[in-house]
Motif scaffolding. Structure first.
Motif, PDB file in Angstrom:
ATOM      1  N   GLN A  50      58.266  51.538 -20.639  1.00  0.00           N
ATOM      2  CA  GLN A  50      58.791  52.834 -21.070  1.00  0.00           C
ATOM      3  C   GLN A  50      59.626  52.710 -22.348  1.00  0.00           C
ATOM      4  O   GLN A  50      60.434  53.597 -22.628  1.00  0.00           O
ATOM      5  CB  GLN A  50      59.652  53.490 -19.975  1.00  0.00           C
ATOM      6  CG  GLN A  50      58.956  53.695 -18.647  1.00  0.00           C
ATOM      7  CD  GLN A  50      57.758  54.618 -18.729  1.00  0.00           C
ATOM      8  OE1 GLN A  50      56.654  54.215 -18.461  1.00  0.00           O
ATOM      9  NE2 GLN A  50      57.982  55.838 -19.141  1.00  0.00           N
ATOM     10  N   ASP A  51      59.454  51.643 -23.106  1.00  0.00           N
ATOM     11  CA  ASP A  51      60.118  51.506 -24.409  1.00  0.00           C
ATOM     12  C   ASP A  51      61.630  51.672 -24.314  1.00  0.00           C
ATOM     13  O   ASP A  51      62.249  52.392 -25.095  1.00  0.00           O
ATOM     14  CB  ASP A  51      59.553  52.532 -25.409  1.00  0.00           C
ATOM     15  CG  ASP A  51      58.081  52.301 -25.676  1.00  0.00           C
ATOM     16  OD1 ASP A  51      57.664  51.122 -25.660  1.00  0.00           O
ATOM     17  OD2 ASP A  51      57.366  53.288 -25.876  1.00  0.00           O
ATOM     18  N   ASP A  52      62.241  51.045 -23.342  1.00  0.00           N
ATOM     19  CA  ASP A  52      63.701  51.088 -23.203  1.00  0.00           C
ATOM     20  C   ASP A  52      64.316  50.300 -24.358  1.00  0.00           C
ATOM     21  O   ASP A  52      64.129  49.081 -24.475  1.00  0.00           O
ATOM     22  CB  ASP A  52      64.113  50.482 -21.859  1.00  0.00           C
ATOM     23  CG  ASP A  52      65.590  50.692 -21.570  1.00  0.00           C
ATOM     24  OD1 ASP A  52      66.342  50.970 -22.509  1.00  0.00           O
ATOM     25  OD2 ASP A  52      65.976  50.587 -20.396  1.00  0.00           O
ATOM     26  N   ASP A  78      61.219  59.267 -19.750  1.00  0.00           N
ATOM     27  CA  ASP A  78      62.230  59.331 -20.804  1.00  0.00           C
ATOM     28  C   ASP A  78      62.745  57.921 -21.083  1.00  0.00           C
ATOM     29  O   ASP A  78      63.307  57.263 -20.202  1.00  0.00           O
ATOM     30  CB  ASP A  78      63.372  60.240 -20.353  1.00  0.00           C
ATOM     31  CG  ASP A  78      64.417  60.432 -21.447  1.00  0.00           C
ATOM     32  OD1 ASP A  78      64.243  59.873 -22.554  1.00  0.00           O
ATOM     33  OD2 ASP A  78      65.402  61.142 -21.194  1.00  0.00           O
ATOM     34  N   PRO A  79      62.618  57.400 -22.320  1.00  0.00           N
ATOM     35  CA  PRO A  79      63.066  56.030 -22.615  1.00  0.00           C
ATOM     36  C   PRO A  79      64.558  55.924 -22.874  1.00  0.00           C
ATOM     37  O   PRO A  79      65.086  54.812 -22.961  1.00  0.00           O
ATOM     38  CB  PRO A  79      62.261  55.678 -23.870  1.00  0.00           C
ATOM     39  CG  PRO A  79      62.086  56.992 -24.567  1.00  0.00           C
ATOM     40  CD  PRO A  79      61.941  58.025 -23.486  1.00  0.00           C
ATOM     41  N   ARG A 100      62.803  54.063 -17.028  1.00  0.00           N
ATOM     42  CA  ARG A 100      62.430  52.666 -17.123  1.00  0.00           C
ATOM     43  C   ARG A 100      61.694  52.183 -15.864  1.00  0.00           C
ATOM     44  O   ARG A 100      62.109  52.422 -14.737  1.00  0.00           O
ATOM     45  CB  ARG A 100      63.687  51.824 -17.318  1.00  0.00           C
ATOM     46  CG  ARG A 100      63.422  50.323 -17.426  1.00  0.00           C
ATOM     47  CD  ARG A 100      64.710  49.564 -17.685  1.00  0.00           C
ATOM     48  NE  ARG A 100      65.678  49.746 -16.628  1.00  0.00           N
ATOM     49  CZ  ARG A 100      66.943  50.142 -16.815  1.00  0.00           C
ATOM     50  NH1 ARG A 100      67.383  50.405 -18.026  1.00  0.00           N
ATOM     51  NH2 ARG A 100      67.759  50.269 -15.794  1.00  0.00           N
ATOM     52  N   ASP A 101      60.576  51.515 -16.078  1.00  0.00           N
ATOM     53  CA  ASP A 101      59.869  50.785 -15.026  1.00  0.00           C
ATOM     54  C   ASP A 101      59.997  49.298 -15.334  1.00  0.00           C
ATOM     55  O   ASP A 101      60.142  48.909 -16.497  1.00  0.00           O
ATOM     56  CB  ASP A 101      58.393  51.172 -14.971  1.00  0.00           C
ATOM     57  CG  ASP A 101      58.199  52.652 -14.682  1.00  0.00           C
ATOM     58  OD1 ASP A 101      59.108  53.255 -14.089  1.00  0.00           O
ATOM     59  OD2 ASP A 101      57.150  53.200 -15.060  1.00  0.00           O
ATOM     60  N   GLY A 102      59.940  48.487 -14.296  1.00  0.00           N
ATOM     61  CA  GLY A 102      60.122  47.063 -14.552  1.00  0.00           C
ATOM     62  C   GLY A 102      59.582  46.191 -13.440  1.00  0.00           C
ATOM     63  O   GLY A 102      59.166  46.664 -12.378  1.00  0.00           O
ATOM     64  N   ALA A 103      59.600  44.885 -13.709  1.00  0.00           N
ATOM     65  CA  ALA A 103      59.149  43.901 -12.740  1.00  0.00           C
ATOM     66  C   ALA A 103      59.933  42.613 -12.939  1.00  0.00           C
ATOM     67  O   ALA A 103      60.458  42.350 -14.034  1.00  0.00           O
ATOM     68  CB  ALA A 103      57.651  43.638 -12.884  1.00  0.00           C
ATOM     69  N   ARG A 104      60.023  41.818 -11.865  1.00  0.00           N
ATOM     70  CA  ARG A 104      60.764  40.559 -11.913  1.00  0.00           C
ATOM     71  C   ARG A 104      59.998  39.498 -11.138  1.00  0.00           C
ATOM     72  O   ARG A 104      59.463  39.748 -10.054  1.00  0.00           O
ATOM     73  CB  ARG A 104      62.147  40.733 -11.289  1.00  0.00           C
ATOM     74  CG  ARG A 104      62.933  39.426 -11.145  1.00  0.00           C
ATOM     75  CD  ARG A 104      64.225  39.632 -10.365  1.00  0.00           C
ATOM     76  NE  ARG A 104      63.983  40.181  -9.045  1.00  0.00           N
ATOM     77  CZ  ARG A 104      63.630  39.472  -7.976  1.00  0.00           C
ATOM     78  NH1 ARG A 104      63.479  38.145  -8.091  1.00  0.00           N
ATOM     79  NH2 ARG A 104      63.429  40.053  -6.813  1.00  0.00           N
ATOM     80  N   LEU A 105      60.000  38.278 -11.688  1.00  0.00           N
ATOM     81  CA  LEU A 105      59.451  37.109 -11.013  1.00  0.00           C
ATOM     82  C   LEU A 105      60.516  36.022 -11.061  1.00  0.00           C
ATOM     83  O   LEU A 105      61.019  35.695 -12.143  1.00  0.00           O
ATOM     84  CB  LEU A 105      58.168  36.639 -11.686  1.00  0.00           C
ATOM     85  CG  LEU A 105      57.516  35.378 -11.087  1.00  0.00           C
ATOM     86  CD1 LEU A 105      57.083  35.636  -9.638  1.00  0.00           C
ATOM     87  CD2 LEU A 105      56.341  34.927 -11.940  1.00  0.00           C
ATOM     88  N   SER A 106      60.879  35.464  -9.898  1.00  0.00           N
ATOM     89  CA  SER A 106      62.021  34.538  -9.833  1.00  0.00           C
ATOM     90  C   SER A 106      61.676  33.302  -9.024  1.00  0.00           C
ATOM     91  O   SER A 106      60.864  33.337  -8.095  1.00  0.00           O
ATOM     92  CB  SER A 106      63.237  35.219  -9.194  1.00  0.00           C
ATOM     93  OG  SER A 106      63.628  36.363  -9.916  1.00  0.00           O
ATOM     94  N   PHE A 107      62.350  32.204  -9.407  1.00  0.00           N
ATOM     95  CA  PHE A 107      62.343  30.970  -8.634  1.00  0.00           C
ATOM     96  C   PHE A 107      63.785  30.544  -8.418  1.00  0.00           C
ATOM     97  O   PHE A 107      64.624  30.634  -9.328  1.00  0.00           O
ATOM     98  CB  PHE A 107      61.584  29.855  -9.356  1.00  0.00           C
ATOM     99  CG  PHE A 107      61.752  28.515  -8.689  1.00  0.00           C
ATOM    100  CD1 PHE A 107      60.959  28.167  -7.617  1.00  0.00           C
ATOM    101  CD2 PHE A 107      62.725  27.623  -9.128  1.00  0.00           C
ATOM    102  CE1 PHE A 107      61.120  26.935  -6.983  1.00  0.00           C
ATOM    103  CE2 PHE A 107      62.896  26.398  -8.503  1.00  0.00           C
ATOM    104  CZ  PHE A 107      62.088  26.054  -7.427  1.00  0.00           C
TER     105      PHE A 107
END
Length: 723
Positions: free
Chosen positions: A444-446, A399-400, A406-413
């Motif tokens: 998921q088109d949030d 469900d958006p 919602r699915d997600g990912a993060r890349l950090s420095f």
């Protein structure tokens, strides 16, 4: 003085002579091993004389020593013709460093003390189990055979001539090497009354901690499961593994409980589980599996894994296995060194909470993460660290709307630099700078967030401390330290979803931190200042007192925190925290957040006390309702956990959790245990008062009886017999 020296000299000469005169026969194990030689037999006595050809008599404080076996008696005769020792008592034979003690009136033994007959004998194993017999046969130094025996670990005296329990058998064999007792035609008696009969009975002697066999059974009754019995059976799978299988049968369930443990050269594993067929959910197999392990995999890396799985949301509480309401299974690889930390892991989550089950698809069920952090020193007179990290998470829902799926990912420095100075007058200064760069991906088109976004966050802070100390006339050391902290943070870039920083704790540990959010998705921004004061007193008697207070002011209210967090508005609540401690005997901790309206949003008090007979731990917590943190109702609870050693034999315990907001108990338990040298009995009563769609109010009563002095289990000795 001269007489004493002559006596010692005579005994020494006798010992030297008889260590040659008494040849020792090698025990069977040594005789079969080839060239191995048995140890010599040594005799020491007050008087030694020759009574005939090949015959020797020793009297007075006679001691015979051979290969770790020690025998003491009043008189001994040696006959070279049959190579035997005739011994008159009282006799005490000690083997295995005192683990086996044999007492007898008379004996006829071989010179190496491994073979022979002992009359009117009693065997004491590990100063616990006593075995009495009219006659004992020693075989090969390993086996002790006895006929018409009585065995018990209960103390017997004039005040209590009949042991609480005993085993009467036609024959008994003790294997000193395997540390096992074998009874034939055995009768188990309680207070002198026969209870049951067994043609064969095997049990470990008190020196053996792990042996295959039955463990102490336990009776129980439950309002959910009915009356039942647990009978554990322990399998010893070598020196480094074991399995415990426990059938659990009641009027409403047939259950098998399992526990497996194994140790390896560079790690260990342990698993607990159960499988049930019950009337609560008929026609459905119910089960759970909890476990985990750790392994050293080389190059300083460690592998950790854990599993928490259950068939349905009420199984753990129905069987009183665990209060866990959120399951977490994970696998992680990590390495920790002085200047480096590496972590990579995968985690699965599952909720058992009644208010979350219907919306469980909207909660993250899986997460993968990695982190690499490196410290450095010597840059511009200071040091710090830099790190690269990332994670990704998934939800079952698609469900958006509102981020429900919602699915997600993060890349950090991130990089941080820090330097400390001591200024004039003893003021300590700390300067810190930090930069964070983050990139996010959302699926998921949030509609609230773009598919890809990024931001950069610079942070700077300075802290000034002025520690002052003095020593009082009583010898106590007092330290007073005012602290001032200034910080500035700005976040440049797009907004990102907050998945890991929804719960904020404001306490004395982060009063002067650059960021008070627990994760990386949200970060404290704007200009702010914090002022605080700490006072600590170290008494020479061992008491320590400390008090801390402080507050945070913001240049502008950026609406970053909820009201209950204590950090909302342009000024935070007043933080007051204190602690009193006496070594490991007593501890009292308290912290409270006071708002400007003199209201309290959060408060916590923890106390602990223990001495030789009494111990308790108690806590009180108050947290106001906060929908922003997913808490629609306030939390106001009081918990208690205590034990009381009434005397040497009796021990009582009590615990409860009380909901002060609803004015009722949520859980309570009582326990009573009796233990003496030969038996332990424990009675427990617990009640769960809460109810929901998956959890029902339940009352459990348990009764366990175990024999002490068997298989390494020791009891307590009370004043049961006059000494």
């Amino acid at each position: 003085m001269m007489k004493s020296r002559k006596m010692r000299l005579r005994s020494t000469l006798a010992a030297l002579a008889l260590s040659v005169a008494l040849p020792s026969t090698p025990p069977p194990a040594l005789a079969q091993s080839g060239p191995a030689q048995s140890a010599a037999t040594t005799l020491v006595a007050d008087s030694v004389r020759t009574t005939g050809p090949g015959q020797i008599e020793a009297t007075g404080n006679v001691v015979v020593l051979h290969d770790g076996v020690r025998l003491s008696a009043t008189r001994l005769s040696y006959d070279r013709t049959n190579d035997t020792l005739e011994i008159e008592g009282p006799i005490t034979l000690t083997q295995n460093s005192g683990a086996v003690i044999v007492l007898a009136d008379a004996a006829e033994l071989s010179t190496d003390l491994s073979e022979g007959i002992m009359q009117s004998a009693r065997v004491v194993l590990d100063q616990q189990m006593q075995i009495a017999a009219a006659e004992l046969n020693r075989v090969g130094g390993r086996y002790t055979q006895a006929a018409k025996v009585v065995a018990s670990s209960c103390e017997v005296c004039l005040a209590r001539p009949t042991p609480l329990w005993e085993i009467r058998a036609q024959e008994m064999v003790h294997d000193a090497e395997e540390r096992q007792l074998y009874f034939s035609n055995a009768q188990f008696r309680v207070m002198g009354m026969p209870v049951f009969w067994l043609p064969r009975l095997r049990m470990p002697d008190p020196t053996l901690d792990r042996a295959t066999g039955f463990l102490a059974p336990r009776l129980s009754t439950s309002t959910r499961l009915g009356k039942g019995l647990r009978v554990p059976y322990f399998f010893r799978l070598g020196d480094h593994a074991d399995l415990t299988v426990t059938p659990f049968v009641t009027s409403n369930t047939n259950t098998v409980e399992l526990r497996y443990r194994q140790a390896f050269t560079k790690g260990r594993i342990a698993f607990d589980g159960a499988v049930s067929d019950d009337d609560l959910l008929p026609g459905r197999a119910r089960w759970y599996l909890f476990g985990g392990g750790q392994f050293e995999v080389g190059r300083d890396f460690r592998l950790d894994f854990g599993i928490e799985q259950v068939s349905d949301e009420s199984y753990l509480t129905d069987y009183d296995y665990s209060d866990t309401d959120r399951l977490e299974s994970h696998v992680a690889l990590s390495r920790t060194r002085r200047d480096e930390f590496i972590l990579a892991g995968l985690t699965q989550y599952e909720t058992l909470r009644a208010d979350e089950i219907d919306s469980s698809g909207e909660l993250p069920f899986g997460q993968a993460e990695f982190l690499y952090e490196r410290r450095y020193d010597g840059t511009m007179g200071g040091g710090g660290f830099w790190q690269v990290s990332g994670d990704t998470y998934w939800r079952e829902s698609e469900d958006p709307v509102g981020g429900a799926g919602r699915d997600g990912a993060r890349l950090s420095f991130a990089g941080e630099w820090r330097r400390d100075w001591v200024l004039a007058g003893g003021i300590e200064a700390e300067l810190r700078g930090r930069v964070d760069a983050d990139s996010y991906w959302v699926w998921q088109d949030d509609s609230a967030f773009t598919t890809n976004s990024a931001h950069i966050t610079p942070t700077a802070g300075v802290t000034l401390r002025y520690p002052m100390s003095r020593t009082t006339d009583s010898g106590a050391l007092e330290v007073l330290e005012p602290v001032a902290h200034l910080a500035w943070t700005d976040r440049v870039g797009a907004d990102v979803p907050n998945e890991d920083s929804t719960l904020v704790e404001f306490d004395e540990t982060n009063l002067f931190s650059l960021d008070r959010f627990p994760g990386q998705d949200a970060i404290e921004t704007g200009s702010r200042a914090a002022l605080g004061l700490t006072w600590t007193r170290f008494n020479p008697t061992g008491w320590t007192y400390s008090l801390a207070a402080g507050r945070v002011w913001y240049n502008q209210d950026l609406d970053q925190f909820s009201t209950v967090s204590g950090l909302s508005g342009d000024a935070s609540d007043w933080l007051v925290a204190g602690q009193v401690q006496l070594a490991d005997r007593f501890a009292l901790q308290a912290r409270t957040l006071f708002s400007t309206e003199d209201s309290i949003n959060k408060s916590e008090v923890l106390a602990m006390f223990q001495n030789d007979r009494f111990a308790f731990a108690t806590g009180h917590i108050w947290v106001d309702a906060d929908p922003a943190e997913g808490r629609d109702a306030p939390v106001h609870e009081w918990s208690w956990d205590s034990t009381l050693q009434i005397n040497d034999n009796w021990r009582a315990s009590a615990d409860w959790r009380y909901d002060l907001d609803l004015d009722n108990l949520t859980k309570a338990g009582l326990g009573l245990e009796y233990s003496n040298e030969c038996v332990s009995v424990d009675l427990s009563l617990s009640r769960r008062f809460t109810s929901s769609t998956s959890v029902k109010p339940t009352t459990n009563i348990g009764l366990g009886i175990s024999l002490n002095g068997v298989g390494g289990r020791r009891g307590s000795r009370g004043a049961t017999c006059a000494r």
